[in-house]
Design a protein around this motif. Structure first.
Motif, PDB file in Angstrom:
ATOM      1  N   SER A  80      37.375   1.488  12.086  1.00  0.00           N
ATOM      2  CA  SER A  80      37.933   1.318  13.429  1.00  0.00           C
ATOM      3  C   SER A  80      39.287   2.006  13.541  1.00  0.00           C
ATOM      4  CB  SER A  80      38.067  -0.169  13.743  1.00  0.00           C
ATOM      5  OG  SER A  80      38.697  -0.368  14.996  1.00  0.00           O
ATOM      6  N   TRP A  81      40.100   1.849  12.507  1.00  0.00           N
ATOM      7  CA  TRP A  81      41.427   2.487  12.488  1.00  0.00           C
ATOM      8  C   TRP A  81      41.301   4.002  12.571  1.00  0.00           C
ATOM      9  CZ3 TRP A  81      43.275   6.036   8.989  1.00  0.00           C
ATOM     10  CH2 TRP A  81      44.639   6.362   9.086  1.00  0.00           C
ATOM     11  N   ARG A  82      40.400   4.556  11.765  1.00  0.00           N
ATOM     12  CA  ARG A  82      40.237   6.015  11.743  1.00  0.00           C
ATOM     13  C   ARG A  82      39.781   6.544  13.096  1.00  0.00           C
ATOM     14  NH1 ARG A  82      36.555   8.288   7.067  1.00  0.00           N
ATOM     15  NH2 ARG A  82      34.971   7.091   8.188  1.00  0.00           N
ATOM     16  N   GLU A  83      38.849   5.875  13.718  1.00  0.00           N
ATOM     17  CA  GLU A  83      38.345   6.313  15.013  1.00  0.00           C
ATOM     18  C   GLU A  83      39.439   6.250  16.072  1.00  0.00           C
ATOM     19  OE1 GLU A  83      35.753   8.002  17.568  1.00  0.00           O
ATOM     20  OE2 GLU A  83      35.439   7.647  15.426  1.00  0.00           O
ATOM     21  N   ARG A  84      40.223   5.176  16.056  1.00  0.00           N
ATOM     22  CA  ARG A  84      41.316   5.039  17.032  1.00  0.00           C
ATOM     23  C   ARG A  84      42.354   6.133  16.842  1.00  0.00           C
ATOM     24  NH1 ARG A  84      41.339  -0.228  15.256  1.00  0.00           N
ATOM     25  NH2 ARG A  84      43.455   0.027  14.420  1.00  0.00           N
ATOM     26  N   GLN A  85      42.736   6.371  15.598  1.00  0.00           N
ATOM     27  CA  GLN A  85      43.776   7.359  15.320  1.00  0.00           C
ATOM     28  C   GLN A  85      43.320   8.769  15.674  1.00  0.00           C
ATOM     29  OE1 GLN A  85      46.878   6.687  14.487  1.00  0.00           O
ATOM     30  NE2 GLN A  85      46.474   4.494  14.389  1.00  0.00           N
ATOM     31  N   ARG A  86      42.094   9.125  15.326  1.00  0.00           N
ATOM     32  CA  ARG A  86      41.578  10.464  15.640  1.00  0.00           C
ATOM     33  C   ARG A  86      41.536  10.694  17.142  1.00  0.00           C
ATOM     34  NH1 ARG A  86      36.486  11.632  11.507  1.00  0.00           N
ATOM     35  NH2 ARG A  86      37.738  12.098   9.654  1.00  0.00           N
ATOM     36  N   THR A  87      41.135   9.671  17.880  1.00  0.00           N
ATOM     37  CA  THR A  87      41.077   9.780  19.338  1.00  0.00           C
ATOM     38  C   THR A  87      42.469   9.886  19.930  1.00  0.00           C
ATOM     39  OG1 THR A  87      39.022   8.505  19.403  1.00  0.00           O
ATOM     40  CG2 THR A  87      40.274   8.676  21.450  1.00  0.00           C
ATOM     41  N   GLN A  88      43.372   9.080  19.416  1.00  0.00           N
ATOM     42  CA  GLN A  88      44.730   9.027  19.952  1.00  0.00           C
ATOM     43  C   GLN A  88      45.465  10.354  19.811  1.00  0.00           C
ATOM     44  OE1 GLN A  88      47.033   5.627  18.641  1.00  0.00           O
ATOM     45  NE2 GLN A  88      48.963   6.661  19.009  1.00  0.00           N
ATOM     46  N   ILE A  89      45.321  11.015  18.661  1.00  0.00           N
ATOM     47  CA  ILE A  89      46.054  12.268  18.438  1.00  0.00           C
ATOM     48  C   ILE A  89      45.213  13.508  18.763  1.00  0.00           C
ATOM     49  CG2 ILE A  89      47.443  11.176  16.635  1.00  0.00           C
ATOM     50  CD1 ILE A  89      45.831  12.743  14.560  1.00  0.00           C
ATOM     51  N   SER A  93      55.388  12.401   1.861  1.00  0.00           N
ATOM     52  CA  SER A  93      54.359  11.942   2.789  1.00  0.00           C
ATOM     53  C   SER A  93      54.582  12.539   4.178  1.00  0.00           C
ATOM     54  CB  SER A  93      54.374  10.413   2.884  1.00  0.00           C
ATOM     55  OG  SER A  93      55.671   9.928   3.174  1.00  0.00           O
ATOM     56  N   LEU A  94      53.499  12.678   4.932  1.00  0.00           N
ATOM     57  CA  LEU A  94      53.544  13.317   6.240  1.00  0.00           C
ATOM     58  C   LEU A  94      54.261  12.443   7.268  1.00  0.00           C
ATOM     59  CD1 LEU A  94      49.825  14.524   6.371  1.00  0.00           C
ATOM     60  CD2 LEU A  94      51.823  15.792   5.567  1.00  0.00           C
ATOM     61  N   LYS A  95      54.968  13.101   8.182  1.00  0.00           N
ATOM     62  CA  LYS A  95      55.650  12.358   9.244  1.00  0.00           C
ATOM     63  C   LYS A  95      54.658  11.677  10.168  1.00  0.00           C
ATOM     64  CE  LYS A  95      59.833  15.204   9.473  1.00  0.00           C
ATOM     65  NZ  LYS A  95      60.642  16.122  10.323  1.00  0.00           N
ATOM     66  N   ASP A  96      53.539  12.326  10.425  1.00  0.00           N
ATOM     67  CA  ASP A  96      52.504  11.738  11.274  1.00  0.00           C
ATOM     68  C   ASP A  96      51.147  12.320  10.905  1.00  0.00           C
ATOM     69  OD1 ASP A  96      51.969  14.182  13.026  1.00  0.00           O
ATOM     70  OD2 ASP A  96      54.097  13.861  13.432  1.00  0.00           O
ATOM     71  N   GLY A 141      43.528   0.866  -4.078  1.00  0.00           N
ATOM     72  CA  GLY A 141      43.187   1.030  -2.675  1.00  0.00           C
ATOM     73  C   GLY A 141      42.589   2.400  -2.458  1.00  0.00           C
ATOM     74  N   ILE A 142      42.820   2.976  -1.276  1.00  0.00           N
ATOM     75  CA  ILE A 142      42.329   4.328  -1.019  1.00  0.00           C
ATOM     76  C   ILE A 142      43.423   5.148  -0.339  1.00  0.00           C
ATOM     77  CG2 ILE A 142      39.927   3.603  -0.829  1.00  0.00           C
ATOM     78  CD1 ILE A 142      40.198   3.927   2.196  1.00  0.00           C
ATOM     79  N   SER A 143      43.385   6.432  -0.545  1.00  0.00           N
ATOM     80  CA  SER A 143      44.347   7.344   0.078  1.00  0.00           C
ATOM     81  C   SER A 143      44.162   7.345   1.594  1.00  0.00           C
ATOM     82  CB  SER A 143      44.147   8.754  -0.466  1.00  0.00           C
ATOM     83  OG  SER A 143      44.770   9.719   0.361  1.00  0.00           O
ATOM     84  N   ILE A 144      45.237   7.155   2.319  1.00  0.00           N
ATOM     85  CA  ILE A 144      45.186   7.164   3.783  1.00  0.00           C
ATOM     86  C   ILE A 144      44.751   8.538   4.291  1.00  0.00           C
ATOM     87  CG2 ILE A 144      46.584   7.019   5.885  1.00  0.00           C
ATOM     88  CD1 ILE A 144      48.244   4.878   4.508  1.00  0.00           C
ATOM     89  N   TYR A 145      45.348   9.598   3.727  1.00  0.00           N
ATOM     90  CA  TYR A 145      45.046  10.945   4.204  1.00  0.00           C
ATOM     91  C   TYR A 145      43.609  11.340   3.879  1.00  0.00           C
ATOM     92  CZ  TYR A 145      50.149  11.026   4.303  1.00  0.00           C
ATOM     93  OH  TYR A 145      51.469  10.723   4.526  1.00  0.00           O
ATOM     94  N   LYS A 146      43.141  10.961   2.684  1.00  0.00           N
ATOM     95  CA  LYS A 146      41.776  11.293   2.284  1.00  0.00           C
ATOM     96  C   LYS A 146      40.766  10.507   3.126  1.00  0.00           C
ATOM     97  CE  LYS A 146      39.108  13.550  -0.671  1.00  0.00           C
ATOM     98  NZ  LYS A 146      39.129  15.027  -0.809  1.00  0.00           N
ATOM     99  N   TRP A 147      41.114   9.272   3.478  1.00  0.00           N
ATOM    100  CA  TRP A 147      40.225   8.483   4.330  1.00  0.00           C
ATOM    101  C   TRP A 147      40.188   9.070   5.739  1.00  0.00           C
ATOM    102  CZ3 TRP A 147      36.327   5.366   4.493  1.00  0.00           C
ATOM    103  CH2 TRP A 147      36.039   4.666   5.669  1.00  0.00           C
ATOM    104  N   PHE A 148      41.356   9.455   6.229  1.00  0.00           N
ATOM    105  CA  PHE A 148      41.423  10.009   7.579  1.00  0.00           C
ATOM    106  C   PHE A 148      40.655  11.320   7.676  1.00  0.00           C
ATOM    107  CE2 PHE A 148      43.310  12.553  10.938  1.00  0.00           C
ATOM    108  CZ  PHE A 148      43.385  11.655  11.992  1.00  0.00           C
TER     109      PHE A 148
END
Length: 284
Positions: free
Chosen positions: A50-59, A225-228, A250-257
């Motif tokens: 859900s987080w990934r879908e929201r973030q991809r749509t938002q940006i 780490s990336l600013k955004d 855990g898992i890498s945020i960037y790799k998951w995104f």
């Protein structure tokens, strides 16, 4: 009709309330915490999706750069080393020649080989005089012709070549071009493959813009780490830096995104790399 709409809104509100933001851990906030227990795994995964879908749509995320045929090598760059230009396995001061084969054979013997090398010609000389980062690269033994051949030798062995961005290089000899323009053109001229952003929280889009205008796809890899998340579009690699490993990975945020994004676990001061190797396999 009104009752159905009312019921739909109630169900939507309930679903939204159940969804939770994934927990971020690590010093540089690059890792999502794993599920707290096996029975929480499904909800944890649903929250991540859900987080990934929201973030991809938002940006309005665009992964077009990851589809570029000239950058497909990024996905296979697992072992990436940083080395100083005065490394004696890399250069022989007696014969005044680059010894790429000797350097790579040593790494293959000790570590099994590498996929990319970050050549550092600036330390420890920068600041001794007014030479800037471009001068120090140009002053490498043999001049531009020898450096070009050295890069070709690496690539002939399947090893990609990076150089650094000294974004803080402002007290040395001034140049007429902007730093992004100068470095991109320098990399294109030398035949290098990528730029590493020293102390940069994501290589900024002006570097990507100049690479695009030069029609020379470069791989960008920031130190920090990336600013955004938008920066993942053109920062195709990153360092997994100061992660502060937990017992339950855990898992890498960037790799998951973006699964095509490449994370290279980095822990330069560690003498024991066990945690780093385990996290590299489990999280990225």
């Amino acid at each position: 009709m009104k009752n159905k709409l009312y019921l739909f809104l109630i169900l939507l509100a309930a679903a939204t309330a159940q969804a939770q933001e994934p927990v971020v851990v690590s010093a540089w906030k690059e890792v999502f915490k794993g599920p707290v227990s096996p029975d929480k795994r499904d909800q944890w995964l649903a929250d991540l999706k859900s987080w990934r879908e929201r973030q991809r749509t938002q940006i309005k995320y665009n992964d077009i750069l990851y589809a570029n045929p000239k950058l497909q090598w990024v996905k296979h760059t697992f072992i990436d080393v940083q080395m100083m230009a005065h490394d004696r396995y890399f250069y022989d001061p007696v014969t005044r020649k680059y010894t790429v084969t000797k350097y790579l054979n040593d790494l293959k013997k000790r570590y099994g080989g590498i996929d990319a090398v970050l050549i550092w010609p600036t330390y420890p000389n920068i600041g001794v005089d007014n030479r800037n980062q471009y001068d120090l690269t140009a002053n490498m033994p043999g001049g531009k012709a020898a450096v070009k051949q050295m890069i070709k030798d690496f690539k002939a062995n399947g090893v990609r070549v990076f150089f650094p961005i000294m974004i803080w290089d402002h007290g040395t000899q001034r140049i007429k071009q902007t730093m992004p323009e100068a470095l991109v053109k320098e990399m294109k001229d030398l035949g290098a493959d990528g730029l590493n952003g020293d102390t940069m929280s994501g290589v900024s889009d002006d570097f990507y813009g100049f690479a695009k205008s030069e029609n020379y796809p470069l791989a960008f890899q920031p130190e920090l780490s990336l600013k955004d998340l938008k920066m993942i579009e053109w920062n195709t690699l990153s360092w997994g830096y100061f992660w502060g490993y937990e017992h339950d990975p855990g898992i890498s945020i960037y790799k998951w995104f973006e699964p095509k994004h490449q994370v290279n676990i980095t822990n330069r001061w560690a003498t024991n790399k066990t945690d780093d190797l385990q996290y590299a396999f489990l999280t990225v």
